[in-house]
Design a protein around this motif. Sequence first.
Motif, PDB file in Angstrom:
ATOM      1  N   ASP A 149       9.711  -4.895  -6.513  1.00 34.41           N
ATOM      2  CA  ASP A 149       8.976  -5.638  -7.541  1.00 34.41           C
ATOM      3  C   ASP A 149       9.157  -4.993  -8.924  1.00 34.41           C
ATOM      4  O   ASP A 149       9.365  -3.781  -9.048  1.00 34.41           O
ATOM      5  N   ASP A 150       9.056  -5.808  -9.958  1.00 35.87           N
ATOM      6  CA  ASP A 150       9.179  -5.306 -11.332  1.00 35.87           C
ATOM      7  C   ASP A 150       7.977  -4.453 -11.736  1.00 35.87           C
ATOM      8  O   ASP A 150       8.080  -3.601 -12.626  1.00 35.87           O
ATOM      9  N   ASN A 151       6.833  -4.678 -11.087  1.00 36.45           N
ATOM     10  CA  ASN A 151       5.605  -3.948 -11.406  1.00 36.45           C
ATOM     11  C   ASN A 151       5.632  -2.577 -10.723  1.00 36.45           C
ATOM     12  O   ASN A 151       5.705  -2.473  -9.495  1.00 36.45           O
ATOM     13  N   VAL A 152       5.588  -1.516 -11.511  1.00 37.42           N
ATOM     14  CA  VAL A 152       5.688  -0.167 -10.953  1.00 37.42           C
ATOM     15  C   VAL A 152       4.533   0.152 -10.011  1.00 37.42           C
ATOM     16  O   VAL A 152       4.692   0.893  -9.027  1.00 37.42           O
ATOM     17  N   ASN A 153       3.348  -0.404 -10.280  1.00 30.98           N
ATOM     18  CA  ASN A 153       2.216  -0.165  -9.393  1.00 30.98           C
ATOM     19  C   ASN A 153       2.456  -0.759  -8.012  1.00 30.98           C
ATOM     20  O   ASN A 153       2.126  -0.130  -6.993  1.00 30.98           O
ATOM     21  N   ILE A 154       3.053  -1.937  -7.973  1.00 29.70           N
ATOM     22  CA  ILE A 154       3.365  -2.564  -6.690  1.00 29.70           C
ATOM     23  C   ILE A 154       4.401  -1.747  -5.941  1.00 29.70           C
ATOM     24  O   ILE A 154       4.302  -1.541  -4.722  1.00 29.70           O
ATOM     25  N   ARG A 155       5.411  -1.232  -6.671  1.00 29.64           N
ATOM     26  CA  ARG A 155       6.442  -0.417  -6.011  1.00 29.64           C
ATOM     27  C   ARG A 155       5.829   0.860  -5.437  1.00 29.64           C
ATOM     28  O   ARG A 155       6.091   1.237  -4.293  1.00 29.64           O
ATOM     29  N   ILE A 156       5.003   1.514  -6.232  1.00 31.55           N
ATOM     30  CA  ILE A 156       4.389   2.764  -5.779  1.00 31.55           C
ATOM     31  C   ILE A 156       3.467   2.522  -4.592  1.00 31.55           C
ATOM     32  O   ILE A 156       3.525   3.246  -3.582  1.00 31.55           O
ATOM     33  N   ASN A 157       2.630   1.510  -4.689  1.00 34.48           N
ATOM     34  CA  ASN A 157       1.683   1.243  -3.611  1.00 34.48           C
ATOM     35  C   ASN A 157       2.386   0.760  -2.353  1.00 34.48           C
ATOM     36  O   ASN A 157       1.909   1.013  -1.226  1.00 34.48           O
ATOM     37  N   SER A 158       3.524   0.098  -2.509  1.00 31.50           N
ATOM     38  CA  SER A 158       4.307  -0.312  -1.346  1.00 31.50           C
ATOM     39  C   SER A 158       4.911   0.906  -0.659  1.00 31.50           C
ATOM     40  O   SER A 158       4.935   0.995   0.579  1.00 31.50           O
ATOM     41  N   ALA A 159       5.399   1.854  -1.462  1.00 29.35           N
ATOM     42  CA  ALA A 159       5.933   3.092  -0.881  1.00 29.35           C
ATOM     43  C   ALA A 159       4.820   3.870  -0.183  1.00 29.35           C
ATOM     44  O   ALA A 159       5.013   4.448   0.894  1.00 29.35           O
ATOM     45  N   ARG A 160       3.667   3.870  -0.796  1.00 31.30           N
ATOM     46  CA  ARG A 160       2.516   4.540  -0.185  1.00 31.30           C
ATOM     47  C   ARG A 160       2.157   3.869   1.141  1.00 31.30           C
ATOM     48  O   ARG A 160       1.865   4.552   2.134  1.00 31.30           O
ATOM     49  N   ALA A 161       2.183   2.542   1.187  1.00 30.10           N
ATOM     50  CA  ALA A 161       1.888   1.823   2.422  1.00 30.10           C
ATOM     51  C   ALA A 161       2.914   2.148   3.504  1.00 30.10           C
ATOM     52  O   ALA A 161       2.569   2.290   4.681  1.00 30.10           O
ATOM     53  N   ALA A 162       4.172   2.277   3.113  1.00 31.85           N
ATOM     54  CA  ALA A 162       5.221   2.633   4.075  1.00 31.85           C
ATOM     55  C   ALA A 162       4.964   4.019   4.666  1.00 31.85           C
ATOM     56  O   ALA A 162       5.153   4.246   5.869  1.00 31.85           O
ATOM     57  N   ALA A 163       4.524   4.947   3.825  1.00 30.03           N
ATOM     58  CA  ALA A 163       4.214   6.304   4.301  1.00 30.03           C
ATOM     59  C   ALA A 163       3.040   6.271   5.274  1.00 30.03           C
ATOM     60  O   ALA A 163       3.060   6.923   6.328  1.00 30.03           O
ATOM     61  N   TYR A 164       2.001   5.510   4.934  1.00 24.34           N
ATOM     62  CA  TYR A 164       0.852   5.394   5.830  1.00 24.34           C
ATOM     63  C   TYR A 164       1.264   4.769   7.167  1.00 24.34           C
ATOM     64  O   TYR A 164       0.832   5.206   8.237  1.00 24.34           O
ATOM     65  N   MET A 165       2.100   3.752   7.101  1.00 21.35           N
ATOM     66  CA  MET A 165       2.528   3.077   8.320  1.00 21.35           C
ATOM     67  C   MET A 165       3.311   4.028   9.214  1.00 21.35           C
ATOM     68  O   MET A 165       3.155   4.023  10.447  1.00 21.35           O
ATOM     69  N   ALA A 166       4.141   4.861   8.610  1.00 21.79           N
ATOM     70  CA  ALA A 166       4.887   5.852   9.390  1.00 21.79           C
ATOM     71  C   ALA A 166       3.927   6.791  10.102  1.00 21.79           C
ATOM     72  O   ALA A 166       4.135   7.148  11.267  1.00 21.79           O
ATOM     73  N   GLY A 167       2.879   7.189   9.415  1.00 22.92           N
ATOM     74  CA  GLY A 167       1.881   8.054  10.027  1.00 22.92           C
ATOM     75  C   GLY A 167       1.178   7.382  11.185  1.00 22.92           C
ATOM     76  O   GLY A 167       0.914   8.012  12.224  1.00 22.92           O
ATOM     77  N   VAL A 168       0.851   6.109  11.024  1.00 28.57           N
ATOM     78  CA  VAL A 168       0.196   5.356  12.087  1.00 28.57           C
ATOM     79  C   VAL A 168       1.118   5.242  13.305  1.00 28.57           C
ATOM     80  O   VAL A 168       0.702   5.475  14.446  1.00 28.57           O
ATOM     81  N   LEU A 169       2.378   4.898  13.069  1.00 24.06           N
ATOM     82  CA  LEU A 169       3.320   4.714  14.174  1.00 24.06           C
ATOM     83  C   LEU A 169       3.683   6.028  14.854  1.00 24.06           C
ATOM     84  O   LEU A 169       4.097   6.044  16.018  1.00 24.06           O
ATOM     85  N   ALA A 170       3.530   7.145  14.134  1.00 31.58           N
ATOM     86  CA  ALA A 170       3.831   8.452  14.714  1.00 31.58           C
ATOM     87  C   ALA A 170       2.665   9.014  15.508  1.00 31.58           C
ATOM     88  O   ALA A 170       2.821   9.990  16.246  1.00 31.58           O
ATOM     89  N   SER A 171       1.513   8.417  15.373  1.00 31.71           N
ATOM     90  CA  SER A 171       0.304   8.953  15.997  1.00 31.71           C
ATOM     91  C   SER A 171       0.241   8.607  17.484  1.00 31.71           C
ATOM     92  O   SER A 171       0.860   7.644  17.940  1.00 31.71           O
ATOM     93  N   PRO A 172      -0.535   9.371  18.258  1.00 32.52           N
ATOM     94  CA  PRO A 172      -0.711   9.053  19.679  1.00 32.52           C
ATOM     95  C   PRO A 172      -1.412   7.709  19.886  1.00 32.52           C
ATOM     96  O   PRO A 172      -1.352   7.141  20.966  1.00 32.52           O
TER      97      PRO A 172
END
Length: 364
Positions: A292-315
């Motif tokens: 997205d052109d909006n930097v906040n959307i890009r940052i928050n999307s990257a943050r969501a990807a990091a959170y999702m990785a943590g969720v999928l890595a969890s027991p």
Amino acid sequence: MHFAALRHKAAKCYNKGMKKNIFKTALLAVLFCLSSVAFAQQKLSAFLPLLQAPTRTAAQNQQVLTLFASSKDPNTVFAAGASLVRIPPASAQEAKLLNIIIKDDNMLKKMFSAVILTAMGSMHPETSSLLQDSIASQDHAVRAYAASAYTILNPQDKNYKEEIINLYIYDPAFAQRAMNLIADDEKEMLKYLKDASKSADSQVRSSAAEWLGDLQTENAAKQLLKMAKSEQDQQAISAIASALAKNKQWTLQDTVNGLKTRYTQPQAATYALALGFMAGSALEPIKQGLSDDNVNIRINSARAAAYMAGVLASPDANLYTLDKAFDIMLLKGLIPQLNAMAKRDKASAQAYAENALKQIAKLM
């Protein structure tokens, strides 16, 4: 370590988003992060499998009651007491609990004995004053248990709605039992939960969010979306995010829209974490957001990807995904976009992209 400190430790792990639904029981809410807490009481550690068991035989429940009655350690008293509220002893044990109330000088044990009796269905109005005194405790959980038992004994008194709602994170069944006596119908219960979602106490707001999330109704989901717009407390943010994910059929689009929130605002973390909990359902919106052109959307999307990785890595990943392997594969598909973002985006965005890449790498 005092049991209040244990619950604080549990809350820290809860904020990471790794809480199972079964952990809503009283005991597990107290002992959720047991692996990271050094208990001095070896006796309690030995009893943990029994205390955590979803069901017990009469003989096993007798063991728990003996532990509760004999222990002088507050952590053990709390853990065993909460477990006995969840799985009450046989009616033949009523005299033993009454004897504790009359003769024991341990106030925590006396209070829990009164709560356990109430959970058993033994109505003893004479314990009301003891329970009401305990509602003045500085400890959230003690207040919650005492207020719920007091309300069951005195349903005409509706002064302790917030404490009942707060019990939900410890013992949802006992909290629901008390709530059923003061709320005439689902509409009135929803009103109480909405009021609690605006409480000055962040733990009450967290509990309200969790209860609202479990209702699985559109009206409850709308209230969660309202909470997401203003919440700043970390524990409450985690509770709201998890609840939003449970209601994604009503909340997904609004949560995605929330990615435009300035990334430095606490609310941005709520939306990103909620998408992380939604796993596969949120992957396409996250993918689009990274470009997205909006930097906040890009940052928050990257943050969501990091959170999702943590969720999928969890027991506990299977609580949030229908196909863990497939969702991991899709999440790895974001690596090229994140790599480009880490190399060429604004400095503020690069840091979030790099963190997402690190979290995804743990899934390799």
